[in-house]
Motif scaffolding. Structure first.
Motif, short mmCIF file in Angstrom:
data_model
loop_
_atom_site.label_atom_id
_atom_site.label_comp_id
_atom_site.label_asym_id
_atom_site.label_seq_id
_atom_site.Cartn_x
_atom_site.Cartn_y
_atom_site.Cartn_z
N GLY A 164 0.82 -1.20 0.00
CA GLY A 164 0.00 0.00 0.00
C GLY A 164 0.86 1.26 0.00
O GLY A 164 2.07 1.20 0.18
N THR A 168 -9.48 5.06 -2.43
CA THR A 168 -8.81 5.22 -1.15
C THR A 168 -9.52 4.41 -0.07
O THR A 168 -10.73 4.55 0.14
CB THR A 168 -8.78 6.71 -0.75
OG1 THR A 168 -7.98 7.42 -1.69
CG2 THR A 168 -8.21 6.88 0.65
N ARG A 206 -11.98 -4.13 0.60
CA ARG A 206 -11.49 -2.84 1.06
C ARG A 206 -12.54 -2.19 1.95
O ARG A 206 -13.73 -2.51 1.86
CB ARG A 206 -11.12 -1.92 -0.10
CG ARG A 206 -12.31 -1.43 -0.92
CD ARG A 206 -11.84 -0.63 -2.12
NE ARG A 206 -12.95 -0.18 -2.96
CZ ARG A 206 -12.79 0.33 -4.17
NH1 ARG A 206 -11.57 0.47 -4.70
NH2 ARG A 206 -13.84 0.72 -4.86
N LEU A 214 -0.51 -4.73 -4.73
CA LEU A 214 -0.57 -5.24 -3.37
C LEU A 214 -0.20 -6.71 -3.36
O LEU A 214 -0.49 -7.45 -4.30
CB LEU A 214 -1.97 -5.06 -2.79
CG LEU A 214 -2.57 -3.66 -2.80
CD1 LEU A 214 -3.93 -3.67 -2.11
CD2 LEU A 214 -1.63 -2.66 -2.17
N THR A 228 -3.78 -3.00 4.50
CA THR A 228 -2.76 -2.06 4.05
C THR A 228 -3.47 -0.85 3.47
O THR A 228 -4.44 -0.98 2.72
CB THR A 228 -1.80 -2.71 3.03
OG1 THR A 228 -0.74 -1.81 2.72
CG2 THR A 228 -2.50 -3.13 1.75
N GLN A 229 -3.00 0.33 3.82
CA GLN A 229 -3.66 1.58 3.43
C GLN A 229 -3.27 1.96 2.00
O GLN A 229 -2.08 1.98 1.66
CB GLN A 229 -3.29 2.71 4.37
CG GLN A 229 -3.85 4.08 3.98
CD GLN A 229 -5.35 4.18 4.17
OE1 GLN A 229 -5.88 3.76 5.20
NE2 GLN A 229 -6.05 4.74 3.18
N VAL A 230 -4.27 2.27 1.20
CA VAL A 230 -4.07 2.82 -0.14
C VAL A 230 -4.74 4.19 -0.18
O VAL A 230 -5.93 4.32 0.13
CB VAL A 230 -4.67 1.91 -1.22
CG1 VAL A 230 -4.63 2.59 -2.59
CG2 VAL A 230 -3.92 0.58 -1.26
N TYR A 248 -7.07 -1.91 2.41
CA TYR A 248 -7.28 -3.10 1.59
C TYR A 248 -6.89 -4.34 2.40
O TYR A 248 -5.81 -4.38 3.01
CB TYR A 248 -6.47 -3.02 0.31
CG TYR A 248 -7.08 -2.08 -0.70
CD1 TYR A 248 -7.13 -0.71 -0.48
CD2 TYR A 248 -7.65 -2.57 -1.88
CE1 TYR A 248 -7.73 0.15 -1.39
CE2 TYR A 248 -8.24 -1.72 -2.80
CZ TYR A 248 -8.28 -0.37 -2.55
OH TYR A 248 -8.88 0.48 -3.45
N LEU A 302 -0.71 0.61 -8.34
CA LEU A 302 -0.08 -0.03 -7.18
C LEU A 302 -0.28 -1.53 -7.30
O LEU A 302 -1.26 -1.99 -7.89
CB LEU A 302 -0.70 0.44 -5.86
CG LEU A 302 -0.27 1.77 -5.25
CD1 LEU A 302 -1.08 2.06 -4.01
CD2 LEU A 302 1.22 1.78 -4.94
N LEU A 326 -6.04 4.16 -10.92
CA LEU A 326 -6.61 4.39 -9.59
C LEU A 326 -7.32 5.74 -9.53
O LEU A 326 -6.92 6.72 -10.17
CB LEU A 326 -5.51 4.32 -8.53
CG LEU A 326 -5.08 2.87 -8.20
CD1 LEU A 326 -3.72 2.85 -7.51
CD2 LEU A 326 -6.13 2.19 -7.36
#
Length: 126
Positions: free
Chosen positions: A9, A91, A38, A20, A120-122, A94, A18, A86
């Motif tokens: 992320g 946001t 998410r 993951l 994990t933050q996106v 995830y 990105l 994206l």
């Protein structure tokens, strides 16, 4: 139960990409269907995509179809989520999840998956 750890992320601009990763341990990875969910602030956890234990079948939510791609490597006990094009609305935190390969394929609710990663933050900036 298998243990799951997500990574990859970060912060990306709109239109960016990105990838993951979710590493599994403590179980036989090929015994599990795998999925990505998410959760955005103030919203319910949302199903994104599911891949069969063999990697042959994948089921995408309409919100990510054509932009996200799931894959898995059973030899490395890892599932991936490639995210392209994206948008700020992507946001979220995830999560990867594992469900038994013996369960019905067309099931994607939270309770169908017994193992979850920590997330994990996106963040997608506009």
């Amino acid at each position: 139960q298998v243990q799951l750890v997500e990574s990859g992320g970060g912060v990306v601009q709109a239109g960016g990409s990105l990838r993951l990763s979710c590493a599994a341990s403590g179980g036989t990875f090929s015994n599990y269907h795998m999925a990505w969910f998410r959760q955005a602030p103030g919203k319910e956890r949302e199903f994104l995509v599911k891949i069969s234990w063999s990697g042959v079948m994948a089921w995408y939510a309409d919100s990510v179809k054509g932009r996200f791609t799931i894959s898995r490597n059973n030899a490395e006990n890892t599932v991936y989520l490639q995210m392209n094009s994206l948008k700020p609305e992507d946001t979220a935190v995830y999560y990867c999840a594992a469900g038994p390969s013996t369960s019905p394929w067309r099931r994607n609710s939270f309770s169908d998956f017994g193992s979850w990663g920590q997330g994990t933050q996106v963040t997608v900036s506009s």
